[in-house]
Design a protein around this motif. Structure first.
Motif, PDB file in Angstrom:
ATOM      1  N   ILE A  14       0.842  -1.203   0.000  1.00 24.07           N
ATOM      2  CA  ILE A  14       0.000   0.000   0.000  1.00 24.07           C
ATOM      3  C   ILE A  14       0.879   1.256   0.000  1.00 24.07           C
ATOM      4  CG2 ILE A  14      -1.690   1.320   1.345  1.00 24.07           C
ATOM      5  CD1 ILE A  14      -2.770  -1.421   2.335  1.00 24.07           C
ATOM      6  N   VAL A  15       1.883   1.268   0.886  1.00 23.08           N
ATOM      7  CA  VAL A  15       2.777   2.436   0.957  1.00 23.08           C
ATOM      8  C   VAL A  15       3.565   2.583  -0.360  1.00 23.08           C
ATOM      9  CG1 VAL A  15       4.755   3.446   2.173  1.00 23.08           C
ATOM     10  CG2 VAL A  15       2.960   2.298   3.459  1.00 23.08           C
ATOM     11  N   GLY A  16       4.045   1.442  -0.870  1.00 19.17           N
ATOM     12  CA  GLY A  16       4.807   1.471  -2.119  1.00 19.17           C
ATOM     13  C   GLY A  16       3.986   2.002  -3.281  1.00 19.17           C
ATOM     14  N   MET A  17       2.710   1.584  -3.350  1.00 13.88           N
ATOM     15  CA  MET A  17       1.813   2.072  -4.407  1.00 13.88           C
ATOM     16  C   MET A  17       1.673   3.587  -4.338  1.00 13.88           C
ATOM     17  SD  MET A  17       0.198   0.238  -6.630  1.00 13.88           S
ATOM     18  CE  MET A  17       0.359  -1.445  -7.100  1.00 13.88           C
ATOM     19  N   VAL A  51      -6.132  -5.383 -19.021  1.00 11.15           N
ATOM     20  CA  VAL A  51      -6.491  -6.671 -18.411  1.00 11.15           C
ATOM     21  C   VAL A  51      -6.824  -6.490 -16.925  1.00 11.15           C
ATOM     22  CG1 VAL A  51      -5.618  -8.974 -17.834  1.00 11.15           C
ATOM     23  CG2 VAL A  51      -5.142  -7.990 -20.060  1.00 11.15           C
ATOM     24  N   VAL A  52      -5.994  -5.703 -16.244  1.00  7.60           N
ATOM     25  CA  VAL A  52      -6.213  -5.506 -14.806  1.00  7.60           C
ATOM     26  C   VAL A  52      -7.501  -4.729 -14.547  1.00  7.60           C
ATOM     27  CG1 VAL A  52      -5.301  -4.347 -12.774  1.00  7.60           C
ATOM     28  CG2 VAL A  52      -3.807  -5.703 -14.181  1.00  7.60           C
ATOM     29  N   SER A  53      -7.776  -3.736 -15.399  1.00  3.92           N
ATOM     30  CA  SER A  53      -9.015  -2.971 -15.210  1.00  3.92           C
ATOM     31  C   SER A  53     -10.217  -3.852 -15.445  1.00  3.92           C
ATOM     32  CB  SER A  53      -9.103  -1.833 -16.229  1.00  3.92           C
ATOM     33  OG  SER A  53      -8.009  -1.041 -16.115  1.00  3.92           O
ATOM     34  N   MET A 177       0.497   2.645 -14.770  1.00  4.84           N
ATOM     35  CA  MET A 177       1.745   2.040 -14.296  1.00  4.84           C
ATOM     36  C   MET A 177       1.563   1.264 -12.986  1.00  4.84           C
ATOM     37  SD  MET A 177       3.844   2.288 -16.567  1.00  4.84           S
ATOM     38  CE  MET A 177       3.981   3.107 -18.130  1.00  4.84           C
ATOM     39  N   THR A 178       0.647   1.717 -12.136  1.00  3.39           N
ATOM     40  CA  THR A 178       0.382   0.921 -10.930  1.00  3.39           C
ATOM     41  C   THR A 178      -0.324  -0.392 -11.322  1.00  3.39           C
ATOM     42  OG1 THR A 178      -1.567   2.289 -10.564  1.00  3.39           O
ATOM     43  CG2 THR A 178       0.330   2.766  -9.201  1.00  3.39           C
ATOM     44  N   ASP A 179      -1.097  -0.331 -12.416  1.00  2.00           N
ATOM     45  CA  ASP A 179      -1.734  -1.562 -12.924  1.00  2.00           C
ATOM     46  C   ASP A 179      -0.696  -2.577 -13.400  1.00  2.00           C
ATOM     47  OD1 ASP A 179      -4.211  -0.554 -12.460  1.00  2.00           O
ATOM     48  OD2 ASP A 179      -4.736  -0.165 -14.551  1.00  2.00           O
ATOM     49  N   VAL A 180       0.396  -2.086 -13.983  1.00  2.00           N
ATOM     50  CA  VAL A 180       1.443  -2.985 -14.489  1.00  2.00           C
ATOM     51  C   VAL A 180       2.004  -3.821 -13.333  1.00  2.00           C
ATOM     52  CG1 VAL A 180       3.780  -3.075 -15.452  1.00  2.00           C
ATOM     53  CG2 VAL A 180       2.086  -1.553 -16.460  1.00  2.00           C
ATOM     54  N   VAL A 181       2.314  -3.136 -12.235  1.00  2.00           N
ATOM     55  CA  VAL A 181       2.854  -3.850 -11.068  1.00  2.00           C
ATOM     56  C   VAL A 181       1.849  -4.876 -10.576  1.00  2.00           C
ATOM     57  CG1 VAL A 181       3.627  -3.587  -8.684  1.00  2.00           C
ATOM     58  CG2 VAL A 181       4.212  -1.860 -10.365  1.00  2.00           C
ATOM     59  N   SER A 336      -7.136  -0.294  -8.261  1.00  2.00           N
ATOM     60  CA  SER A 336      -7.083  -0.083  -9.702  1.00  2.00           C
ATOM     61  C   SER A 336      -8.467   0.275 -10.251  1.00  2.00           C
ATOM     62  CB  SER A 336      -6.560  -1.347 -10.379  1.00  2.00           C
ATOM     63  OG  SER A 336      -6.894  -1.362 -11.726  1.00  2.00           O
ATOM     64  N   SER A 337      -9.498  -0.429  -9.743  1.00  2.00           N
ATOM     65  CA  SER A 337     -10.861  -0.113 -10.195  1.00  2.00           C
ATOM     66  C   SER A 337     -11.228   1.308  -9.792  1.00  2.00           C
ATOM     67  CB  SER A 337     -11.860  -1.089  -9.573  1.00  2.00           C
ATOM     68  OG  SER A 337     -11.465  -2.402  -9.845  1.00  2.00           O
TER      69      SER A 337
END
Lengths: 502, 78
Positions: A14-17, A51-53, A177-181, A336-337
């Protein structure tokens, strides 16, 4: 509740995001940077983000739950229900939107039909997205409450704080980019879960044999095509007509939060490639989400609620470290959503409502500020409305169902708008209004027309068909557009790049 | 290569570097978690998953760092 290393991993995630998202602030200088990532993003990042979304945390849990209850037929949503539509989007629709320099789908509808169509489409999306926000905040809070033991309001505020900060400052670049991770972690954790799950049930063949002998309700668990008279929500007729022909296309071609990602591509090739790459990744999703649901039938055969299948499998099968990582990926799926909804709604409001109706011709910095302030207001709205979900537990399903009813008529006017020059502004407008009204009518009287428990696939198909026919009939009775008005907006014509008037 | 293209490439490299570091750190955490596992299969799963994350994250970091050095040199000469 989680403990030890897993707790630490979720907190670190969470902190990293937050830190990662805030890092992208330095790439936002204009409204194009904020809404379209400066049109500089590579295909692989966009493909992963799509894909993540598409498969957020709630869907992750839901699909596993449906696999637990109904079997492999739910996999149709990620195969025939996604891949053909993504390829169609990549080769036909996305190049038009990208070359046209568009920010939103309603913007295309405005150019092709008229301002009313644009406004109705945009307002409907804004309404759905805004309502969805509260539900997602609540779901995130419940997850944090269960895993970490945090009080609900602390959980809501911390989710809103993290997501709000990086979306407010980083715009769509931070979102993608957060979705990529998240996707990389979800895939690594997901495959680990499948591997250990198969080990626990004694291999694939052993699992099939065990499930097949568990009783008559499991007889069709491995039939990907269900008969048309099945009581499950996935009869082949609904899958073919409602899902493959309508909902999948409407989602991949007409959903702002999906298409907006492709518009961030650095060039047209990357825009097309992002969808194609996304479709390749999508083919693995059923393995990650469907298999754990099936394995849970053997490992946890007496679950009261199918939606518990995936969390239970993670808890009982994965080793320490990966448990934390998978739950972190779950939480990131919810984040992400939320960030997708925030950014897409801000884009729709700024470009389709604020710019044409409230302040035309303002400076770019002004629109950037409006986008950021809209994000902030939506965030507050989402937090304020989140407790509604606790009072009405079925609200998420209700919102998703109504959203699917809107998609049939929307896809009908998009399809005819691109492929049929003769369709007119009045045809589009009447198709949208009557199509939505017809979908609502079918939903209200669904017991009279359908025998399955949730006929949303059929309703999408029929509302699409009504919208399609109405558009043709009304268009033939009204004055057609001139060649000049259609320049760059229909198939085989070159799209104009400047903002033509609506 | 124009200056705008160069700046875009630098931006992409910086983004990839940040992502690489993030994924790398999580790979290391999963490796540390091996100490808390009980069975051999679980240890191997953590090891493989951690190594995959380290390879992806480390690869992204290394590649983007190399690109940044090259692009910065070009940027100075422009």
């Amino acid at each position: 509740m989680l403990a030890g290393i897993d707790y630490f991993i979720v907190i670190a995630y969470i902190v990293g995001m937050l830190l990662l998202g805030l890092y992208f602030k330095k790439f936002v200088n204009t409204s194009e940077d904020y809404f379209l990532g400066g049109k500089s993003l590579p295909f692989w990042a966009i493909g992963m983000s799509i894909v993540v979304s598409d498969i957020g945390a709630l869907d992750f849990v839901g699909v596993s739950g449906q696999a637990y209850r109904y079997g492999v037929s739910v996999g149709n949503f990620d195969w025939v229900g996604s891949v053909p539509a993504m390829l169609l989007a990549a080769f036909i629709f996305i190049p038009y939107f990208w070359r046209g320099g568009m920010y939103t789908i309603p913007e295309y509808l405005g150019r092709r039909y008229n301002k009313s169509v644009r406004t109705i489409a945009s307002a409907t999306w804004i309404l759905f997205f805004a309502l969805d926000l509260g539900v997602l905040f609540w779901a995130s809070a419940v997850l944090l409450n269960v895993l970490m033991g945090w009080p609900i309001w602390i959980s809501i505020l911390s989710t809103a704080g993290v997501v709000g900060l990086y979306t407010y400052f980083g715009g769509i670049t931070a979102v993608i980019m957060t979705d990529v991770v998240q996707m990389i972690i979800m895939f690594v954790g997901g495959f680990a879960l499948v591997f250990l799950g198969l080990h626990a049930v004694g291999g694939w063949e052993n699992m099939v044999e065990k499930i097949s002998t568990m009783g008559p309700e499991y007889q069709s668990h491995f039939d990907i095509i269900q008969p048309s008279d099945t009581t499950s929500p996935f009869p082949w007729t609904g899958i073919l007509f409602g899902l493959t022909f309508v909902m999948a296309n409407a989602y991949m071609i007409g959903n702002q939060s999906i298409v907006q990602r492709c518009l961030t591509a650095k060039n047209e090739w990357h825009a097309k490639a992002s969808m194609i790459f996304g479709s390749a990744l999508k083919m693995f999703i059923p393995i990650l989400v469907l298999f754990p649901g099936l394995m849970a039938v053997v490992v946890h055969p007496d679950l009261a609620d199918g939606d518990q299948a995936l969390p239970m499998m993670i808890k009982s099968i994965l080793p320490p470290g990966l448990v934390g990582l998978m739950f972190a990926a779950f939480f990131a799926g919810l984040m992400s959503s939320v960030d997708s909804l925030l950014n897409s709604t801000a884009t729709l409001f700024t470009k389709d409502i604020y710019e044409p109706f409230i302040k035309k011709g303002a400076s770019d910095k002004h629109y950037l500020k409006v986008g950021q302030i809209t994000t902030l207001i939506l965030l507050i709205f989402g937090v304020a409305t989140s407790p509604i979900s606790s009072d009405f537990p079925g609200i998420y399903v209700a919102i998703q169902t109504f959203m699917s009813y809107f998609q049939g008529p929307l896809f009908a006017i998009l399809l005819l708008g691109i492929f049929w020059k003769r369709t007119t502004q009045w045809g589009g407008l009447s198709a949208l209004i009557i199509g939505i009204a017809f979908a609502v009518f079918l939903n209200v009287f669904k017991e009279h027309f359908f025998h399955i428990e949730d006929p949303f696939l059929y309703i999408s198909w029929w509302s699409f068909l009504v919208g399609f026919v109405i558009n043709i009939v009304v268009s033939l009775c009204t004055k057609k557009h001139s060649e000049k008005e259609l320049q760059g907006l229909v198939f085989n014509a070159k799209i104009v790049t400047e903002n033509t008037s609506i | 290569m124009t200056e705008i293209e160069l700046l875009n490439k630098i931006k992409t490299a910086k983004i990839n570097r940040a992502l690489g570091v993030f994924i790398l750190i999580f790979g290391l955490m999963v490796l540390v978690a091996i100490a808390f596992t009980e069975t051999f299969v679980q240890q191997m799963t953590d090891l493989v998953a951690g190594m995959v994350l380290i390879l992806i994250g480390g690869g992204m970091f290394w590649k983007s760092q190399m690109n940044l050095v090259q692009l910065s040199t070009k940027n100075k000469s422009l």
